[in-house]
Scaffold this active site. Structure first.
Site, mmCIF file in Angstrom:
data_model
loop_
_atom_site.group_PDB
_atom_site.id
_atom_site.type_symbol
_atom_site.label_atom_id
_atom_site.label_comp_id
_atom_site.label_asym_id
_atom_site.label_seq_id
_atom_site.Cartn_x
_atom_site.Cartn_y
_atom_site.Cartn_z
ATOM 1 N N LYS A 1 0.701 -1.212 -0.105
ATOM 2 C CA LYS A 1 0.177 -0.202 -0.134
ATOM 3 C C LYS A 1 0.902 1.213 -0.074
ATOM 4 O O LYS A 1 0.590 2.031 -0.750
ATOM 5 C CB LYS A 1 -1.005 0.033 1.245
ATOM 6 N N ARG B 1 -9.574 0.387 8.954
ATOM 7 C CA ARG B 1 -9.134 -0.835 9.394
ATOM 8 C C ARG B 1 -10.036 -1.518 9.978
ATOM 9 O O ARG B 1 -10.031 -2.660 10.355
ATOM 10 C CB ARG B 1 -7.905 -0.651 9.996
ATOM 11 N N ARG C 1 11.421 -5.415 5.292
ATOM 12 C CA ARG C 1 11.079 -4.120 5.116
ATOM 13 C C ARG C 1 12.034 -2.962 5.787
ATOM 14 O O ARG C 1 12.339 -3.500 7.080
ATOM 15 C CB ARG C 1 9.710 -4.009 5.480
ATOM 16 N N ARG D 1 10.935 -0.843 11.287
ATOM 17 C CA ARG D 1 9.967 -0.512 12.303
ATOM 18 C C ARG D 1 9.854 -1.776 13.380
ATOM 19 O O ARG D 1 10.165 -2.754 13.025
ATOM 20 C CB ARG D 1 8.813 -0.682 11.484
ATOM 21 N N ARG E 1 -0.042 -8.695 13.760
ATOM 22 C CA ARG E 1 -0.785 -7.936 12.786
ATOM 23 C C ARG E 1 -1.373 -8.615 11.754
ATOM 24 O O ARG E 1 -2.404 -8.104 11.414
ATOM 25 C CB ARG E 1 0.210 -6.981 12.003
HETATM 26 P P1 AMP Z 1 0.628 0.909 9.279
HETATM 27 O O1 AMP Z 1 1.657 1.581 9.010
HETATM 28 O O2 AMP Z 1 -0.635 1.064 8.465
HETATM 29 O O3 AMP Z 1 0.843 -0.693 9.073
HETATM 30 O O4 AMP Z 1 0.175 0.853 10.818
HETATM 31 C C1 AMP Z 1 0.928 0.726 11.870
HETATM 32 C C2 AMP Z 1 0.070 0.637 13.164
HETATM 33 O O5 AMP Z 1 -0.309 1.710 13.380
HETATM 34 C C3 AMP Z 1 -0.812 -0.445 13.112
HETATM 35 O O6 AMP Z 1 -0.364 -1.805 13.251
HETATM 36 C C4 AMP Z 1 -1.797 0.100 14.364
HETATM 37 O O7 AMP Z 1 -1.416 -0.321 15.442
HETATM 38 C C5 AMP Z 1 -1.709 1.632 13.984
HETATM 39 N N1 AMP Z 1 -2.884 2.054 13.016
HETATM 40 C C6 AMP Z 1 -2.653 2.607 11.949
HETATM 41 N N2 AMP Z 1 -3.849 2.569 11.127
HETATM 42 C C7 AMP Z 1 -4.657 2.295 11.991
HETATM 43 C C8 AMP Z 1 -6.223 2.430 12.016
HETATM 44 N N3 AMP Z 1 -6.614 2.892 10.943
HETATM 45 N N4 AMP Z 1 -6.868 1.819 13.041
HETATM 46 C C9 AMP Z 1 -6.273 1.507 14.026
HETATM 47 N N5 AMP Z 1 -4.663 1.359 14.116
HETATM 48 C C10 AMP Z 1 -4.032 1.848 13.300
#
Ligand code: AMP
Length: 218
Positions: free
Chosen positions: A14, A89, A128, A161, A172
């Site tokens: 994404k 999400r 990553r 990360r 996740r």
């Molecule tokens: P990402 O970078 O999109 O993989 O997000 C990393 C982490 O941020 C996720 O594992 C969640 O803990 C938190 N996070 C990001 N977007 C959301 C969302 N829309 N709702 C809840 N938690 C989020």
């Protein structure tokens, strides 16, 4: 209006497609994950709260995330279009988004769902690396930086990360399956869903993604 949602499991690509989309269509990129990581880096109260959930691979509570996204979407630069990456999400997030957009006379044009096999997701996520400064995405095997640990775009520090370790990645992916995957049918029922194969080369995928964006642009 070019109001786009990128949907897909962590590691689907994404972020990579998002970088290409915002450059080509000149719309703001709203990544809730990037917003939280920036808040953590700055040590704000939001960052401290989000970190508790992110470190274990859990979702940040809906009310926190929804508040942030609504505020961001109310800004001038989002009125002609935006790209949501990593939001919504959960079903409650999707419902709140629809209600908010409706109240401001807007709607979603397309939801682009990127599908990738679980084994490949694991490999992608654990390899990553991300720029701490500009959030550009690299991979130790598939897309290494030219200089070890240094971002090709901005010279920032490239790091792994904390939630890209094997244990957290498994959490996740589980969280994705239980909480986020139901959004596929949610958006299918609304006639907004376009599914693409995230395992083809990223440039080929971007050709398909561009066609969807241009075909649904109102
Ligand atoms: P990402 O970078 O999109 O993989 O997000 C990393 C982490 O941020 C996720 O594992 C969640 O803990 C938190 N996070 C990001 N977007 C959301 C969302 N829309 N709702 C809840 N938690 C989020």
């Amino acid at each position: 209006m070019m109001n786009i949602i990128l949907l897909g499991p962590p590691g689907a690509g994404k972020g990579t497609q998002a970088e290409l989309i915002i450059e080509k269509y000149n719309i703001p990129h709203i990544s809730t994950g990037d917003i939280f990581r920036a808040a953590i880096k700055e040590g704000t109260p939001l960052g401290l709260e989000a970190k508790r959930y992110m470190d274990s691979g859990q979702l940040v509570p809906d009310d926190v995330v929804i508040g942030i996204v609504k505020e961001r979407l109310s800004k001038d630069d989002c009125q002609k279009g935006f790209l949501l990456d990593g939001f919504p999400r959960t079903i409650p997030q999707a419902d709140s988004l629809a209600a908010y957009l409706n109240s401001s006379g807007r709607k979603i044009a397309s939801v682009i769902n990127i599908e990738v096999d679980s084994q490949i997701l694991l490999k992608r996520l654990t390899g990553r690396r991300v720029c701490r400064n500009c959030a550009a995405v690299f991979h130790i095997e598939n897309k290494p930086t030219k200089i070890d640990g240094v971002c090709d775009h901005c010279g920032g520090e490239v790091y792994q990360r904390g939630d890209d370790t094997v244990e957290t990645v498994n959490n996740r992916l589980q969280v994705y399956r239980t909480q986020t995957e139901p959004l596929i049918n949610y958006y299918k029922d609304k006639g907004l869903l376009f599914t693409v194969d995230g395992q083809i080369p990223m440039a080929d995928l971007f050709v398909q993604v561009s066609k969807i964006i241009e075909g649904t642009h109102q």
